[in-house]
Design a protein around this motif. Structure first.
Motif, PDB file in Angstrom:
ATOM      1  N   THR B  11       0.861  -1.192   0.000  1.00 43.88           N
ATOM      2  CA  THR B  11       0.000   0.000   0.000  1.00 43.88           C
ATOM      3  C   THR B  11       0.893   1.237   0.000  1.00 43.88           C
ATOM      4  OG1 THR B  11      -0.067   0.257   2.390  1.00 43.88           O
ATOM      5  CG2 THR B  11      -1.741  -1.165   1.426  1.00 43.88           C
ATOM      6  N   LYS B  12       0.354   2.292  -0.593  1.00 41.23           N
ATOM      7  CA  LYS B  12       1.033   3.577  -0.511  1.00 41.23           C
ATOM      8  C   LYS B  12      -0.020   4.630  -0.224  1.00 41.23           C
ATOM      9  CE  LYS B  12       4.528   6.358  -0.745  1.00 41.23           C
ATOM     10  NZ  LYS B  12       5.731   6.225   0.086  1.00 41.23           N
ATOM     11  N   HIS B  13       0.100   5.261   0.931  1.00 42.48           N
ATOM     12  CA  HIS B  13      -0.891   6.265   1.331  1.00 42.48           C
ATOM     13  C   HIS B  13      -0.234   7.636   1.378  1.00 42.48           C
ATOM     14  CE1 HIS B  13      -3.368   2.968   3.598  1.00 42.48           C
ATOM     15  NE2 HIS B  13      -3.287   2.763   2.293  1.00 42.48           N
ATOM     16  N   TYR B  14      -0.952   8.617   0.901  1.00 37.92           N
ATOM     17  CA  TYR B  14      -0.482  10.000   1.024  1.00 37.92           C
ATOM     18  C   TYR B  14      -1.440  10.749   1.927  1.00 37.92           C
ATOM     19  CZ  TYR B  14       2.532   8.975  -2.934  1.00 37.92           C
ATOM     20  OH  TYR B  14       3.476   8.433  -3.743  1.00 37.92           O
ATOM     21  N   GLN B  15      -0.901  11.491   2.839  1.00 42.90           N
ATOM     22  CA  GLN B  15      -1.734  12.286   3.736  1.00 42.90           C
ATOM     23  C   GLN B  15      -1.977  13.641   3.082  1.00 42.90           C
ATOM     24  OE1 GLN B  15      -2.461  10.415   6.465  1.00 42.90           O
ATOM     25  NE2 GLN B  15      -4.095  11.871   6.954  1.00 42.90           N
ATOM     26  N   MET B  16      -3.227  13.956   2.815  1.00 49.17           N
ATOM     27  CA  MET B  16      -3.539  15.268   2.253  1.00 49.17           C
ATOM     28  C   MET B  16      -4.495  15.955   3.200  1.00 49.17           C
ATOM     29  SD  MET B  16      -4.067  14.261  -1.696  1.00 49.17           S
ATOM     30  CE  MET B  16      -2.699  14.306  -2.828  1.00 49.17           C
ATOM     31  N   GLY B  17      -3.956  16.775   4.058  1.00 52.72           N
ATOM     32  CA  GLY B  17      -4.786  17.406   5.084  1.00 52.72           C
ATOM     33  C   GLY B  17      -5.341  16.336   5.992  1.00 52.72           C
ATOM     34  N   ASP B  18      -6.655  16.291   6.135  1.00 46.82           N
ATOM     35  CA  ASP B  18      -7.288  15.293   6.992  1.00 46.82           C
ATOM     36  C   ASP B  18      -7.462  13.969   6.267  1.00 46.82           C
ATOM     37  OD1 ASP B  18      -7.450  17.320   8.746  1.00 46.82           O
ATOM     38  OD2 ASP B  18      -9.583  17.778   8.390  1.00 46.82           O
ATOM     39  N   GLN B  19      -7.432  14.034   4.949  1.00 45.10           N
ATOM     40  CA  GLN B  19      -7.774  12.856   4.171  1.00 45.10           C
ATOM     41  C   GLN B  19      -6.554  12.016   3.842  1.00 45.10           C
ATOM     42  OE1 GLN B  19     -10.512  13.867   0.922  1.00 45.10           O
ATOM     43  NE2 GLN B  19     -11.924  13.460   2.613  1.00 45.10           N
ATOM     44  N   THR B  20      -6.742  10.722   3.802  1.00 46.85           N
ATOM     45  CA  THR B  20      -5.688   9.817   3.373  1.00 46.85           C
ATOM     46  C   THR B  20      -6.012   9.362   1.958  1.00 46.85           C
ATOM     47  OG1 THR B  20      -5.466   9.074   5.641  1.00 46.85           O
ATOM     48  CG2 THR B  20      -4.430   7.732   3.951  1.00 46.85           C
ATOM     49  N   PHE B  21      -5.047   9.609   1.067  1.00 49.34           N
ATOM     50  CA  PHE B  21      -5.245   9.181  -0.305  1.00 49.34           C
ATOM     51  C   PHE B  21      -4.506   7.872  -0.519  1.00 49.34           C
ATOM     52  CE2 PHE B  21      -3.588   9.198  -4.705  1.00 49.34           C
ATOM     53  CZ  PHE B  21      -4.797   9.022  -5.357  1.00 49.34           C
ATOM     54  N   LYS B  22      -5.254   6.853  -0.933  1.00 47.91           N
ATOM     55  CA  LYS B  22      -4.647   5.540  -1.114  1.00 47.91           C
ATOM     56  C   LYS B  22      -4.231   5.383  -2.565  1.00 47.91           C
ATOM     57  CE  LYS B  22      -7.286   3.475   2.612  1.00 47.91           C
ATOM     58  NZ  LYS B  22      -8.329   2.514   2.999  1.00 47.91           N
ATOM     59  N   ALA B  23      -2.963   5.701  -2.860  1.00 45.97           N
ATOM     60  CA  ALA B  23      -2.468   5.578  -4.232  1.00 45.97           C
ATOM     61  C   ALA B  23      -2.369   4.109  -4.616  1.00 45.97           C
ATOM     62  CB  ALA B  23      -1.111   6.254  -4.366  1.00 45.97           C
ATOM     63  N   LEU B  24      -1.918   3.297  -3.680  1.00 44.27           N
ATOM     64  CA  LEU B  24      -1.893   1.846  -3.884  1.00 44.27           C
ATOM     65  C   LEU B  24      -2.605   1.218  -2.702  1.00 44.27           C
ATOM     66  CD1 LEU B  24       1.785   1.258  -5.054  1.00 44.27           C
ATOM     67  CD2 LEU B  24      -0.266   1.353  -6.475  1.00 44.27           C
ATOM     68  N   ASP B  25      -3.451   0.232  -3.004  1.00 48.45           N
ATOM     69  CA  ASP B  25      -4.326  -0.295  -1.962  1.00 48.45           C
ATOM     70  C   ASP B  25      -4.289  -1.819  -1.994  1.00 48.45           C
ATOM     71  OD1 ASP B  25      -6.139  -0.440   0.037  1.00 48.45           O
ATOM     72  OD2 ASP B  25      -7.870   0.195  -1.143  1.00 48.45           O
ATOM     73  N   GLY B  26      -3.158  -2.349  -1.543  1.00 46.84           N
ATOM     74  CA  GLY B  26      -3.058  -3.808  -1.448  1.00 46.84           C
ATOM     75  C   GLY B  26      -2.717  -4.469  -2.764  1.00 46.84           C
ATOM     76  N   ILE B  27      -1.513  -4.304  -3.201  1.00 54.56           N
ATOM     77  CA  ILE B  27      -1.081  -4.893  -4.472  1.00 54.56           C
ATOM     78  C   ILE B  27      -0.346  -6.203  -4.187  1.00 54.56           C
ATOM     79  CG2 ILE B  27       0.408  -4.578  -6.495  1.00 54.56           C
ATOM     80  CD1 ILE B  27      -1.736  -2.550  -6.626  1.00 54.56           C
ATOM     81  N   ASN B  28      -0.772  -7.268  -4.855  1.00 55.33           N
ATOM     82  CA  ASN B  28      -0.082  -8.552  -4.758  1.00 55.33           C
ATOM     83  C   ASN B  28       0.292  -8.991  -6.161  1.00 55.33           C
ATOM     84  OD1 ASN B  28      -0.283  -9.391  -1.858  1.00 55.33           O
ATOM     85  ND2 ASN B  28      -2.440  -8.941  -2.310  1.00 55.33           N
TER      86      ASN B  28
END
Lengths: 411, 235
Positions: B11-28
């Protein structure tokens, strides 16, 4: 070690490439450093020239001659304390001290400060009262006529020995012996022309008139003249014993109570040399330090241009990072680039400084060859490298810390 | 066949203010040696982020990434750089050749970071340029080369370190269709020679060359298809 060497070589290559690509910008960036190094080098070179010349002149001074001069400590001078050696002190010492081979004195008098007159010409020369022993002490010989004799002094004759400059300025005949000049309102008979000397640091050394010290003392009116006593010891005489004898006599004559400091001091050529050396060293240091400040300004220029350079090359830095350049490598490379840029300025500055000092030695007559000592060259390179490292650090860290993803995307 | 890439719950998450943007969400995803893979997906699907992680330019927020036998996780900047140099050959859309450097110097550059002596660097770079058919252009600067030639230089540069994977980010995005064909033919050949190739693209004709297509949408793998031999495109 080997890895750093490769990083340094890469840095040098990149730096030379960048300097070539932006020749004008690099030259302007280096201007501060160029000016800084050029001024430091010029100042040091000229001061070295002066020092060398002073030393040459001082080595002409007879090393075996000791001077006695009035001396008052600076803090006592400020409360108005004065001291002087009198004409009688001189005569007393001359008769009393048996260990002395020759003793003479130089006297300057305010009554003679108005200069000399010949026909309608008036010229301000240095009028010095001395005696025949001056010739014995310094082994100097007249160009024309004769020197002061013992009888001149005994009979307080109004006779004068003049220097080359005085002849010229007063429009005296080429051989002025037999002419009369007016000094302190009295007519003096010219008996000779003194030996012509080279000018010292641009100062004329031939603008003098020697008259018998007894004559000057009489015309001085009130013993206000300034006297310096000079002597040479007999062969085998003990310098310290003589100094102690003289000190004892002068302290008695000047009525100095025990515990009070002497109001005169001894000086030898060696001591004079040491003093000038101290003086020139500190002058060199201070001036070099002041102009060194411009090097710091130059360093800020380098930092500025390196920051611009890092911004411009963001994408390249991103690419290099993608290819495997570590942050350390990038940092070293940019540091080297800043150093190369500073050194480039340093070298140009050195060349200009060299040229300037040559020019100055041409413009100042009789200034010994200016010369740039190796330590000054090494120091200016060391200093410019240090400037490169110090002011290159911030841009290099900026480059090393760039995020490769952002850097690759940078437009 | 041994695995070159193993992505495990990345997973790759970016924090944008209060929101978490999930650029990658469980890649196998596992990629084997000598695979020829296209990663496709609309913009914002996370394919660039995935490429950055595969290319060791970035580290995942969570999950495990094995590149060859090495666990790429919480590596320092320096270790990541060394990993990129050793394992990954990057090929960029805009070539990213070094300006004011010749083709040869460009190809030699990655070897600098291996601290290989100059003469050896030159020898290996020449071989690599020969492989992409540019042996007569080695002293040309990048602005003296055509787009296709530039990308060949970039490919030679990627090949010169003998990396585990060649990673192309829209490698033909700036090329005309004729040159695109030439470059894709080169990739096909490199694959034949045993290289593992991963191309990130949104062009179908590029994906058509590859033998496996991974489609990403919203940070998730929505399709992962391996073509059978007879379906593969042969140019």
């Amino acid at each position: 070690m080997f890895k750093s060497a490769i990083a340094i070589i890469e840095g040098v290559k990149a730096a030379l490439q960048a300097i070539r690509a932006n020749a004008m910008r690099s030259a302007l960036t280096c201007l501060g450093i160029i000016i800084g190094v050029a001024s430091v080098v010029t100042v040091v070179a000229v001061m070295q020239g002066f020092t060398k010349q002073i030393n040459e002149q001082l080595s002409d001074l007879s090393p075996d001659v000791t001077s006695i001069k009035p001396y008052v400590a600076l803090e006592d001078q400020m409360v108005g304390k004065q001291s002087k050696l009198s004409y009688d002190d001189f005569l007393y010492l001359k008769n009393k001290i048996k260990q002395i081979d020759v003793m003479t004195a130089n006297m300057l008098s305010f009554n003679f400060a108005n200069g000399a007159q010949y026909q309608n010409y008036i010229h301000s020369a240095q009028v010095i009262g001395t005696d025949s022993d001056y010739q014995k002490l310094y082994k100097t010989f007249p160009e024309k006529g004769r020197y002061l004799r013992e009888s001149d002094d005994e009979k307080r004759r109004r006779v004068a020995l003049v220097g080359e400059t005085v002849i010229e300025k007063l429009h005296l005949p080429e051989n002025p012996v037999g002419e009369y000049i007016k000094l302190a309102g009295k007519w003096f008979h010219i008996i000779g022309v003194g030996e012509t000397q080279d000018s010292f640091l641009g100062f004329d050394q031939n603008n003098y008139i020697y008259i018998p010290i007894s004559t000057m003392s009489t015309l001085d009116g009130g013993d206000r003249g300034i006297i310096t006593i000079r002597y040479r010891l007999k062969v085998g005489a003990d310098e310290e014993i003589v100094k102690r004898q003289i000190t004892k006599i002068l302290r008695q004559r000047h009525k100095i109570s025990s515990g009070q400091p002497d109001d005169f001091q001894f000086e030898t050529a060696k001591k004079a040399k040491e003093r000038t050396k101290e003086l020139t060293t500190s002058i060199t240091g201070v001036t070099a330090g002041i102009v060194g400040i411009s090097l710091i300004v130059g360093g800020i220029g380098v930092m500025n241009i390196m920051l611009v350079s890092v911004s411009e090359r963001t994408r390249v830095i991103g690419t290099l990072k993608a290819l495997g350049a570590t942050p350390g490598f990038i940092m070293l490379q940019f540091l080297v680039e800043a150093v190369v840029l500073s050194l480039f300025g340093g070298m140009i500055g050195l060349a200009i400084g060299y040229g300037l000092s040559e020019l100055i030695s041409l413009m100042i007559p009789n200034l010994s060859d200016t010369h740039i000592p190796t330590w000054a060259v090494l120091l200016s390179f060391g200093f410019t490298s240090a400037i490169g490292i110090i002011f290159g650090l911030a841009p290099a860290i900026k480059a090393a810390r760039l995020n490769p993803i952002d850097a690759l995307r940078y437009e | 066949m041994s695995k070159v890439i193993q992505l495990n719950e990345i997973t790759k998450h970016y924090q944008m203010g209060d929101q978490t943007f999930k650029a990658l969400d469980g890649i196998n995803v596992d990629i084997d040696e000598n695979e020829y893979v296209a990663i496709i997906g609309p913009s914002g699907s996370g394919k660039s982020t995935l490429m950055n992680i595969i290319g060791c330019l970035d580290t995942p927020t969570s999950g495990e990434y094995h590149l060859k036998d090495k666990l790429v996780e919480k590596m320092s900047e320096t270790e990541l750089a060394q990993q990129r140099n050793k394992s990954v050959g990057f090929i960029f859309q805009s070539f990213n050749l070094l300006p004011r450097a010749s083709a040869l110097e460009n190809v030699m550059q990655p070897l600098v970071y291996r601290f290989i002596p100059q003469s050896e660097r030159q020898k290996q770079a020449l071989e690599s340029l020969k492989r992409v058919g540019l042996e007569d252009k080695i002293h040309h600067l990048s602005n003296q080369l055509s787009g296709g030639q530039r990308q060949r230089v970039a490919i030679a540069r990627a090949l010169v370190t003998k990396p585990h994977i060649l990673l192309g980010d829209e490698p033909t995005g700036n090329l005309d269709s004729k040159t695109t064909q030439d470059i894709m033919k080169l990739f096909d050949e490199l694959h034949e020679e045993g290289h593992t190739i991963i191309l990130v693209t949104h062009e179908q004709e590029i994906a058509d060359h590859c033998h496996r297509v991974i489609r990403l949408v919203d940070g998730k793998v929505v399709a992962d298809t391996r073509k059978k031999t007879e379906e593969r495109l042969h140019v």
